[in-house]
Motif scaffolding. Structure first.
Motif, PDB file in Angstrom:
ATOM      1  N   SER A  40      -1.477  64.061  70.924  1.00  0.00           N
ATOM      2  CA  SER A  40      -0.886  64.864  69.856  1.00  0.00           C
ATOM      3  C   SER A  40      -0.820  64.111  68.529  1.00  0.00           C
ATOM      4  O   SER A  40      -0.529  64.706  67.492  1.00  0.00           O
ATOM      5  CB  SER A  40       0.525  65.311  70.256  1.00  0.00           C
ATOM      6  N   GLY A  41      -1.076  62.801  68.574  1.00  0.00           N
ATOM      7  CA  GLY A  41      -1.043  62.007  67.347  1.00  0.00           C
ATOM      8  C   GLY A  41       0.113  61.041  67.265  1.00  0.00           C
ATOM      9  O   GLY A  41       0.204  60.242  66.318  1.00  0.00           O
ATOM     10  N   VAL A  42       1.028  61.065  68.239  1.00  0.00           N
ATOM     11  CA  VAL A  42       2.162  60.127  68.242  1.00  0.00           C
ATOM     12  C   VAL A  42       1.650  58.722  68.532  1.00  0.00           C
ATOM     13  O   VAL A  42       0.838  58.515  69.436  1.00  0.00           O
ATOM     14  CB  VAL A  42       3.209  60.534  69.295  1.00  0.00           C
ATOM     15  N   GLN A  43       2.120  57.763  67.751  1.00  0.00           N
ATOM     16  CA  GLN A  43       1.791  56.362  67.994  1.00  0.00           C
ATOM     17  C   GLN A  43       2.818  55.801  68.973  1.00  0.00           C
ATOM     18  O   GLN A  43       4.009  55.797  68.709  1.00  0.00           O
ATOM     19  CB  GLN A  43       1.828  55.585  66.675  1.00  0.00           C
ATOM     20  N   VAL A  44       2.347  55.328  70.138  1.00  0.00           N
ATOM     21  CA  VAL A  44       3.247  54.850  71.187  1.00  0.00           C
ATOM     22  C   VAL A  44       3.014  53.363  71.408  1.00  0.00           C
ATOM     23  O   VAL A  44       1.869  52.915  71.557  1.00  0.00           O
ATOM     24  CB  VAL A  44       3.035  55.614  72.511  1.00  0.00           C
ATOM     25  N   VAL A  45       4.094  52.600  71.412  1.00  0.00           N
ATOM     26  CA  VAL A  45       4.051  51.162  71.679  1.00  0.00           C
ATOM     27  C   VAL A  45       5.089  50.861  72.752  1.00  0.00           C
ATOM     28  O   VAL A  45       6.200  51.394  72.709  1.00  0.00           O
ATOM     29  CB  VAL A  45       4.366  50.342  70.407  1.00  0.00           C
ATOM     30  N   THR A  46       4.739  50.005  73.703  1.00  0.00           N
ATOM     31  CA  THR A  46       5.681  49.608  74.744  1.00  0.00           C
ATOM     32  C   THR A  46       6.032  48.139  74.604  1.00  0.00           C
ATOM     33  O   THR A  46       5.142  47.281  74.568  1.00  0.00           O
ATOM     34  CB  THR A  46       5.083  49.845  76.148  1.00  0.00           C
ATOM     35  N   LEU A  47       7.330  47.861  74.505  1.00  0.00           N
ATOM     36  CA  LEU A  47       7.818  46.480  74.515  1.00  0.00           C
ATOM     37  C   LEU A  47       8.424  46.205  75.883  1.00  0.00           C
ATOM     38  O   LEU A  47       9.406  46.840  76.277  1.00  0.00           O
ATOM     39  CB  LEU A  47       8.862  46.265  73.418  1.00  0.00           C
ATOM     40  N   LEU A  48       7.840  45.274  76.602  1.00  0.00           N
ATOM     41  CA  LEU A  48       8.321  44.940  77.941  1.00  0.00           C
ATOM     42  C   LEU A  48       9.654  44.216  77.894  1.00  0.00           C
ATOM     43  O   LEU A  48      10.391  44.200  78.875  1.00  0.00           O
ATOM     44  CB  LEU A  48       7.272  44.082  78.656  1.00  0.00           C
ATOM     45  N   ALA A  49       9.934  43.617  76.772  1.00  0.00           N
ATOM     46  CA  ALA A  49      11.227  42.977  76.525  1.00  0.00           C
ATOM     47  C   ALA A  49      11.350  42.755  75.037  1.00  0.00           C
ATOM     48  O   ALA A  49      10.364  42.523  74.339  1.00  0.00           O
ATOM     49  CB  ALA A  49      11.343  41.642  77.267  1.00  0.00           C
TER      50      ALA A  49
END
Length: 384
Positions: A321-330
Motif C-alpha cells: 500500500s506504500g507504508v514504509q515498515v522498519v523493524t527494530l529488534l531492540a
C-alpha cells in the motif's frame, strides 16, 4: 619479584573470605567494601547457620537500607546500578522496590525503570508516587541526552525531503548550488554566476509525515519500551509529524493521547505479557490515513504468539500500500538481542529490514527512514 600491594588488595576483595588466600589484610575502609560485596556475592552469605561471614540482606528492611547506602558510599554510580540489579536477580529483593523508603535509596537507571514498570500493578499505593519520581528522574536524563538530537535530525530530514529549484533566499542550499554551478565560473567577475539555484521548500505548518511506533511490551523488551516512550514523546512534539504510540502484548493499548508526558506513556504499558504482533499490526493498519507518507516502526523481538502467516500477509499488504515498515529488534544499549531469526528473515524478504538499534543512533535512523534512504547498511552494521 616484589608483589604489588594494590593487586593483592583487589584479589582479596574479589576472592572474599579471610586473608589467608592472598596474605593481604584489609584496612578499615576496605573491610566495609568487603562486607557489602559479601552480603551480595558470597556463597552461603544468605544461609543461616552456615558459618560463613555476613548475614546477607534478607533479615530486615533496615539492613537492606544500610546496604543500599553503603554501596553508594563505596562505589561509583555505574557499579551501584549493576549491584542493585544483581541484588534483585540473585537475592529476590523485589520487595526493596515495593517500599518507598528503600526505593528512594536506589540509584535510578533504565533497568530499574523497566523493573518498576513490570511491578506497576502490584506496587503499594504509598510506593507509586515514589516510583513515578524515580521514573521521571530517568526520563528527564534521557530527554536531555536524546530528545533535541531527535528533533534536529528529523527536522533536517523533512526539510531536505522538500527540495526545490526555485527556493526563497533564506532556503537556498548554497553548498549544493555552488557545486552544481562550478562550470559557470566567470573569470572576469571572479565568481560563479549560477544559472540554477537549489534549496529546500518552505517549512509548512501542516503535517507532512505520519509515524506509528508499535512497541512490544513483553517482559524481554523492557529497556526498549523505556527508550521508545522517550522518543515517542520527542517525535510527538513536532508539528510536522503525526505520531502514534501503540503498545502491545496479546492486547493492544493506544497511548498516543499520553505522548505529551512520557512518564504517563510508560506507566500506561504493562510489561510481561505474551505477544500477538499480528493483532497489533492490524490495529496499526487501521491508523494509516496516507500510506505513502506513513512510517511504521515495529519494535519487537519478533517472537510471535499469534498467527504467523497472517502476520506476514499483513506486513506484505502494508508494504504494497506504500507504508514504509522498519523493524527494530531492540532499542537499547544491552548488546545483541535475542530474536526470532526465521521471522526476521521472512520480513527481510518482504523488503522490511530488521535490526537492533542503540538509543544514540535512533535519531539518525529516523532521519534516514524519513528521507527513504536504503537502510540495508543499518542492518549490515547490526549483524556484525
Amino acid at each position: 619479584m616484589t608483589e604489588n600491594p594494590e593487586r593483592l588488595r583487589r584479589w582479596r576483595l574479589v576472592l572474599g573470605g579471610d586473608s589467608d588466600g592472598t596474605g593481604h589484610p584489609l584496612s578499615t575502609a576496605d573491610s566495609g567494601v568487603d562486607s557489602v560485596l559479601a552480603a551480595l556475592y558470597d556463597e552461603g552469605a544468605n544461609t543461616r547457620g552456615s558459618g560463613q561471614r555476613s548475614g546477607g540482606l534478607q533479615a530486615s528492611a533496615p539492613r537492606v537500607a544500610r546496604w543500599l547506602g553503603d554501596i553508594r558510599r563505596y562505589f561509583p554510580g555505574s557499579v551501584v546500578q549493576v549491584m542493585q540489579r544483581d541484588a534483585v536477580d540473585r537475592l529476590g529483593l523485589t520487595r526493596m522496590l515495593l517500599e518507598p523508603e528503600l526505593l528512594s535509596a536506589v540509584e535510578p537507571d533504565v533497568h530499574l525503570v523497566g523493573t518498576l514498570l513490570s511491578l506497576n500493578n502490584v506496587l503499594p499505593e504509598e510506593t507509586k508516587e515514589t516510583a513515578r519520581t524515580v521514573v521521571r528522574t530517568v526520563v528527564r536524563e534521557l530527554e536531555e541526552r536524546l530528545a533535541e538530537r531527535t528533533r534536529a535530525a528529523v527536522r533536517g530530514a523533512l526539510d531536505r525531503a522538500t527540495r526545490t529549484h526555485r527556493p526563497h533566499g533564506a532556503d537556498i542550499d548554497w553548498a549544493r548550488t555552488v557545486r552544481r554551478n562550478l562550470r559557470h565560473y566567470s573569470p572576469e567577475l571572479k565568481t560563479i554566476v549560477p544559472e540554477q539555484f537549489f534549496g529546500y521548500g518552505r517549512r509548512e505548518h501542516s503535517v507532512r509525515r505520519e509515524v506509528i511506533l508499535a512497541v512490544d511490551q513483553s517482559g524481554s523488551m523492557a529497556e526498549s519500551v523505556v527508550y521508545s516512550g522517550v522518543f515517542g514523546a520527542a517525535l510527538a512534539s513536532m508539528r510536522a509529524l503525526s505520531t502514534k504510540f501503540v503498545a502491545f502484548d496479546t492486547a493492544v493499548a493506544d497511548l498516543s493521547d499520553h505522548l505529551d508526558d512520557p512518564v504517563d506513556v510508560l506507566f500506561g504499558t504493562q510489561l510481561g505479557g505474551g505477544t500477538d504482533i499480528n493483532r497489533a499490526l492490524a490495529y496499526c493498519q487501521g491508523l494509516v490515513e496516507r500510506p505513502e507518507q506513513t512510517l511504521l516502526v515495529l519494535i519487537s523481538d519478533l517472537y510471535e504468539g499469534g498467527v504467523r502467516d497472517e502476520l506476514l500477509r499483513r506486513v506484505a499488504d502494508l508494504v504494497a500500500s506504500g507504508v514504509q515498515v522498519v523493524t527494530l529488534l531492540a532499542l537499547s544499549d544491552s548488546g545483541a538481542p535475542f530474536y526470532d531469526r526465521e521471522n526476521a528473515a521472512a520480513l527481510s524478504e518482504l523488503g522490511v529490514p530488521a535490526f537492533a538499534c542503540t538509543p544514540d543512533l535512533f535519531p539518525d535512523l529516523m532521519a534516514a527512514a524519513l528521507k527513504r534512504e536504503d537502510l540495508s547498511r543499518w542492518a549490515a552494521a547490526a549483524a556484525e
